[in-house]
Design a protein around this motif. Sequence first.
Motif, mmCIF file in Angstrom:
data_model
loop_
_atom_site.group_PDB
_atom_site.id
_atom_site.type_symbol
_atom_site.label_atom_id
_atom_site.label_comp_id
_atom_site.label_asym_id
_atom_site.label_seq_id
_atom_site.Cartn_x
_atom_site.Cartn_y
_atom_site.Cartn_z
ATOM 1 N N ILE A 37 -2.569 4.272 -1.894
ATOM 2 C CA ILE A 37 -2.976 3.264 -0.911
ATOM 3 C C ILE A 37 -2.600 1.955 -0.921
ATOM 4 O O ILE A 37 -1.986 1.300 0.075
ATOM 5 C CB ILE A 37 -4.799 3.370 -0.637
ATOM 6 N N LEU A 65 0.042 0.065 1.748
ATOM 7 C CA LEU A 65 -0.285 -1.164 2.238
ATOM 8 C C LEU A 65 0.669 -2.428 2.160
ATOM 9 O O LEU A 65 1.127 -3.119 2.817
ATOM 10 C CB LEU A 65 -1.834 -1.665 1.853
ATOM 11 N N ARG A 89 -10.980 1.624 6.126
ATOM 12 C CA ARG A 89 -10.957 3.123 6.517
ATOM 13 C C ARG A 89 -11.143 3.814 5.096
ATOM 14 O O ARG A 89 -11.274 4.876 5.104
ATOM 15 C CB ARG A 89 -9.871 3.527 7.570
ATOM 16 N N ASN A 90 -10.618 3.255 4.220
ATOM 17 C CA ASN A 90 -10.595 3.801 2.776
ATOM 18 C C ASN A 90 -11.714 3.220 1.921
ATOM 19 O O ASN A 90 -11.686 3.602 0.600
ATOM 20 C CB ASN A 90 -9.097 3.449 2.169
ATOM 21 N N ASN A 103 -3.827 -4.473 7.588
ATOM 22 C CA ASN A 103 -4.409 -4.189 6.249
ATOM 23 C C ASN A 103 -5.669 -4.252 6.102
ATOM 24 O O ASN A 103 -6.262 -3.314 5.288
ATOM 25 C CB ASN A 103 -3.738 -5.407 5.239
ATOM 26 N N ARG A 135 -7.742 -3.087 8.092
ATOM 27 C CA ARG A 135 -8.333 -1.982 8.808
ATOM 28 C C ARG A 135 -8.171 -0.814 8.142
ATOM 29 O O ARG A 135 -9.080 0.196 7.925
ATOM 30 C CB ARG A 135 -8.038 -1.861 10.307
ATOM 31 N N GLU A 136 -6.870 -0.776 7.309
ATOM 32 C CA GLU A 136 -6.662 0.375 6.550
ATOM 33 C C GLU A 136 -7.741 0.291 5.296
ATOM 34 O O GLU A 136 -8.114 1.300 4.595
ATOM 35 C CB GLU A 136 -5.239 0.118 6.118
#
Length: 217
Positions: A10, A14, A65-66, A59, A61-62
């Motif tokens: 991840i 990113l 989500r993780n 970044n 938002r990612e």
Amino acid sequence: MRTLLRILWILAALLTASLMTASPLFAQRERPGMEITIASAPLDEGPTVTTTNLLADPNTRELLRNGFPTRVHFRLELWKKGRWFFDDFTGRTQWDVGVHFDPTTGLFNVLRQQDSNIENFVGFATLTSAEEEFDRPFRTLLRPKRGGRYYYNLVVDVQTLTETDLDALNQWLRGPTAPGRSNPITAIRSGLGTLFSRILGGDKRHYEVRSELFSVP
């Protein structure tokens, strides 16, 4: 070990995304916005704060989500216009919005706290719908006590990943370890931590806007 590899994947993804330049159209469409609306009777009611796209950064938002929670801190200040070069600070109010993803339900949760008042909004299927919830106009109680010329100043800080978060992640991944056994995640904490933190949005994203000048008789 699988969890560690997933985290590193991840971070690498990113990092790659952060090095890509967004198109001007995308940047314009997703640019965060903030608005302070003065009440018609400013001595009786405080202003309304409305925001948009505070979580638009890819970044952020990612990471959300993780499983990395995001904290949005609001600080609204009231200033009285001075006669010369200096304005008078007359008060402030603050509140926080927390957004996190619950992997057990597959939903995003939103919590807003101001002093001892807590509003818990749960069950959003998408991050966009979660953001729309706290983007709704929010009425504050901060208002002038007497006549004069005033303005409000709104400061918003958005923070997703911090050094403290990395420490917590390190502890969680490590668990019980044998004495003297090195932890593979240590590399992140002992040099790459600050770099990754800033690239992924760990540094505070700082926004500020001032209201129009208004008069109170």
